[in-house]
Structure formats: C-alpha cells, structure tokens
Scaffold this motif. Structure first.
Motif, short mmCIF file in Angstrom:
data_model
loop_
_atom_site.label_atom_id
_atom_site.label_comp_id
_atom_site.label_asym_id
_atom_site.label_seq_id
_atom_site.Cartn_x
_atom_site.Cartn_y
_atom_site.Cartn_z
N LEU A 300 -82.54 38.17 136.45
CA LEU A 300 -83.06 38.00 135.09
C LEU A 300 -84.32 38.85 134.93
O LEU A 300 -85.06 39.07 135.89
N PHE A 301 -84.55 39.31 133.70
CA PHE A 301 -85.88 39.83 133.36
C PHE A 301 -86.46 38.89 132.31
O PHE A 301 -85.99 38.84 131.18
N VAL A 302 -87.47 38.14 132.72
CA VAL A 302 -88.03 37.09 131.87
C VAL A 302 -89.37 37.53 131.31
O VAL A 302 -90.24 38.02 132.04
N ILE A 303 -89.53 37.35 129.99
CA ILE A 303 -90.83 37.53 129.36
C ILE A 303 -91.32 36.18 128.85
O ILE A 303 -90.54 35.23 128.71
N ARG A 304 -92.63 36.12 128.60
CA ARG A 304 -93.20 34.94 127.97
C ARG A 304 -93.92 35.37 126.69
O ARG A 304 -94.65 36.35 126.67
N VAL A 324 -82.42 31.60 127.29
CA VAL A 324 -83.55 30.86 127.85
C VAL A 324 -83.12 30.24 129.17
O VAL A 324 -82.12 29.53 129.23
N HIS A 325 -83.83 30.56 130.23
CA HIS A 325 -83.55 30.02 131.57
C HIS A 325 -84.81 29.37 132.13
O HIS A 325 -85.75 30.04 132.48
N TYR A 326 -84.78 28.03 132.23
CA TYR A 326 -83.76 27.08 131.81
C TYR A 326 -84.45 25.96 131.04
O TYR A 326 -85.67 25.84 131.10
N SER A 350 -94.86 24.51 130.26
CA SER A 350 -95.52 25.64 129.61
C SER A 350 -94.65 26.89 129.69
O SER A 350 -94.49 27.63 128.72
N TYR A 351 -94.06 27.10 130.87
CA TYR A 351 -93.14 28.23 131.05
C TYR A 351 -91.96 28.10 130.08
O TYR A 351 -91.61 29.06 129.37
N TYR A 352 -91.35 26.93 130.04
CA TYR A 352 -90.17 26.73 129.21
C TYR A 352 -90.47 26.99 127.73
O TYR A 352 -89.64 27.56 127.01
N ASN A 353 -91.63 26.62 127.29
CA ASN A 353 -91.99 26.76 125.87
C ASN A 353 -92.15 28.21 125.43
O ASN A 353 -92.18 28.48 124.22
N SER A 354 -92.24 29.14 126.37
CA SER A 354 -92.50 30.53 126.00
C SER A 354 -91.54 31.54 126.63
O SER A 354 -91.65 32.74 126.35
N CYS A 355 -90.60 31.12 127.46
CA CYS A 355 -89.79 32.07 128.24
C CYS A 355 -88.59 32.59 127.44
O CYS A 355 -88.04 31.90 126.59
N LEU A 356 -88.21 33.82 127.75
CA LEU A 356 -87.03 34.42 127.14
C LEU A 356 -86.48 35.46 128.12
O LEU A 356 -87.21 36.33 128.61
N SER A 357 -85.18 35.38 128.41
CA SER A 357 -84.53 36.32 129.31
C SER A 357 -83.92 37.45 128.50
O SER A 357 -83.06 37.23 127.64
#
Length: 380
Positions: A300-304, A324-326, A350-357
């Motif tokens: 995955l390439f994840v941004i926040r 969104v993972h996960y 906090s990660y979940y609220n801003s992450c996008l793959s």
C-alpha cells in the motif's frame, strides 16, 4: 482515462499460458506443482519450509491450531490490520488484546507492547501477532527478544510484505517471513497482493515437525506417512490423527504462483519507484506520507490528510478509487461487545481518521500516476 483502482492484479500472457498448460497436468490438485511452488517461494523468502494453503486467512487459522491456541490462550495484536489477523485466535476459542501503533509507520508500537506485557501477570499472554503493515517490515529481532522475555510465540503476518527486508542489530539483512525470528509467518496471494494465485496463501517456518503438522492440518488431519501410522493395512491406508481442515491449494493455482514469482522482484522495484514518485510530488504539500525505509515492500501507499472524507469523495468523482486500510478492529461491533471502545487506542484512531491508500500496483502507468497526483494536489 479509465477508472484507476487502488490495487489490481496483473497476469501477463506467459502466466495465462502456464494456467492453460496446467489443465493438461495429471493432477489438478494435491499434486507436484504445489510442492514446487512451496519450495520456490520458501527460497525466495529465505525460509527453510513453505506450506501452501487456500488463502491468507486459512494460513492464520492453521497457525493458531498448530501453536495449540485454545480457550485459555490470550494473544496480542495491532488493531490496525485485516480481520483475519485477530479472528484466527477467536476461531480456536482464544482471546485477543489489542496494542496501539506507531503513527509514523502503522506498525505495532513495540514500546507499548513491552509495557503491556510488563504490566500483565506472568504468562498472561502466550502469543503475539505481528503485522508488516502496508509492506513496512517490523523489526523482528527486537520483537523476538520481547517475546522470549515473556514466553510468547510469534505469528508474523507478512501478507503485505513479501520481499521486504530489514537489518537486525548485527547488520544482517533479513527478508520478512524468513523464519529467523517468528515461529510462523504467513503470506497471501489474493489478487491485490504482490503476486497472486487467485486465492491462496503460504506459511513459512524453520521447524520441520511444525511444517509436517501444518501439512496434515490443511488436509483434514490425515497422514499416510509410514513412520506416523499406528498400523499398516496396505498401500491405500491412511489415518485421521487429529481434526484438520480442507485448506489445500490446487495445482492450477500453484502453477500460476510459480510464474508470478518470476516477476516478483521486478514488480517490487516498480512499486518502490511509484512510492518514490508519490513522495517527491507531495513533499511540499499538506499531504503526509507514512515513514519510508529501504526494505519497504509497498503493498500500500498510504497518505494522511485531515479532510480525508472530502478527498476520498472528490477522487472517486474523478475516477480514482482509493481505499481506507483499515477500520480498526477494536471499533467493530464484534470487538466492542467485548468491551473495546473509542479512545482506547489513540494512535490507531488518529491514523484511521486521516488515512487513505492511493493506487499502488506494478501496472500503474506513469500517466495514470501523474493524473492521480494532479487531482490530489488540485484538491489540497
């Protein structure tokens, strides 16, 4: 430009030809191709033994069975992972306890893990499930020291990280899942992963007895090994010695796996090149990228980004299908019924609220990636 998904399998013509060839083989399942694939994949990872199974979830479930998880077992796991990482313990009647992550990497926070073990009664936990999230390799040598201190076994969930590597404290390079530090490691060959067999999975380990048991467990618990049989009745004879499951991989799938494996390193380098291009493009923007390391495998390439929901909806309107993972496991109803609630794991939440793959797969073209980058920057 057509729709751009976050992940996509790639089956070159030579791989398609290999599948057609396999249909003429004497065995479609439980034949020699599976053993060939096991050997080839174990060599690629650098592990002594490979055990091919039906999928990554089956691999996790068999690991739990082989390590004797039962109703008295308690395991530690990050909440930021796919359901199967934790559910494999529930399948065998055990209990899961979650540990928060390092927000920079998405990996289980080893300091918090150690602190949790220190505060628990002696031998309260028996197992740690480590996840190489997004392809970032966990420092397994440190985890092994922690696990040994508290008498825990380790299952390494490397579904995101075939080909990833890290350096241990002696500066020795280790490929994820090579069985140097984990008791058992697992991989998935789902179409979104680095290589695919349609569905499929692999367990790697260094213990020959454990490898033999896993092979029995994937085949109903049946053996024909003369050294294990309690009696001999003829060449047809087999014995059911424990309760197993039908978690076999077919020879057709193994044949595809063998051809896909030939592309693994080339495709891994392409993933790293895509990641580098994303990082360069977002360097002076509000987009935050997760931490990088030389051995990252970039499943995955994840941004926040704080306005994740708006960005997600905008990109979908432009034909870019991010993911969104996960959704953290402790926020799902099944685990909230066990007492977990919002606020329990602040870094994970906090990660979940801003992450996008973002789109990440070897066949992603430079033109497609440039389009993704352009649309993200135009939004932010």
């Amino acid at each position: 430009m057509g729709p751009i998904p976050y992940a996509k399998q790639y089956i070159p013509q030579e791989d398609k030809a290999a599948i057609l060839e396999s249909l003429s083989d004497p065995f479609l399942t439980t034949g020699p191709r599976v053993g060939e694939f096991e050997k080839a994949f174990a060599e690629y990872i650098g592990a002594p033994y490979g055990i091919a199974v039906a999928n990554g979830t089956a691999a996790l479930h068999l690991c739990a069975k082989a390590l004797e998880v039962d109703s008295a077992s308690r395991a530690l796991c990050p909440s930021l992972t796919f359901a199967a990482s934790a559910n494999c313990i529930l399948h065998e009647g055990g209990e899961i306890d979650f540990v928060d992550i390092d927000g920079e990497t998405g990996l289980i926070d080893l300091d918090k893990l150690q602190n949790k073990l220190e505060q628990a009664p002696a031998n309260h936990y028996q197992l740690i499930i480590a996840v190489d999230f997004a392809g970032f390799p966990l420092q397994m040598d440190r985890l092994r020291k922690i696990a040994d201190t508290y008498n825990c076994k380790i299952i390494e969930d490397s579904c995101h990280a075939p080909g990833a590597f890290y350096l241990d404290e002696t500066n020795t390079r280790h490929t994820t899942g090579n069985a140097a530090y984990a008791d058992l490691s697992i991989f998935s060959f789902h179409p979104t992963k680095h290589i695919t067999t349609g569905e499929g999975g692999m367990i790697t380990c260094s213990d020959p007895q454990l490898a033999d048991r896993l092979k029995r467990l994937r085949n109903h618990g049946i053996t024909k090994d003369p050294e294990l049989l309690e009696r001999q009745e003829g060449g047809w004879y087999y014995e059911l010695q424990e309760v197993g499951l039908n978690y076999r991989l077919t020879d057709i799938q193994a044949r595809l796996g063998l051809t896909q494996l030939k592309h693994a390193e080339k495709w891994l380098e392409r993933r790293r090149a895509i990641a580098h291009a994303y990082r360069k493009a977002f360097a002076n923007s509000p987009i935050q990228c997760l931490a990088d390391t030389a051995g990252h495998a970039y499943h995955l390439f994840v941004i926040r980004y704080e306005r994740r929901k708006e960005l997600y909806d905008f990109l979908r309107s432009q034909g870019i299908y991010c993911q969104v993972h996960y959704v953290p496991l402790h926020l799902h109803p099944i685990y909230q019924k066990k007492g977990w609630k919002r606020g329990d794991l602040p870094q994970t939440e906090s990660y979940y609220n801003s992450c996008l793959s973002l789109p990440m797969y070897p066949s992603l073209t430079e033109e497609e990636q440039a389009y993704v980058i352009e649309k993200i920057l135009s939004f932010v």
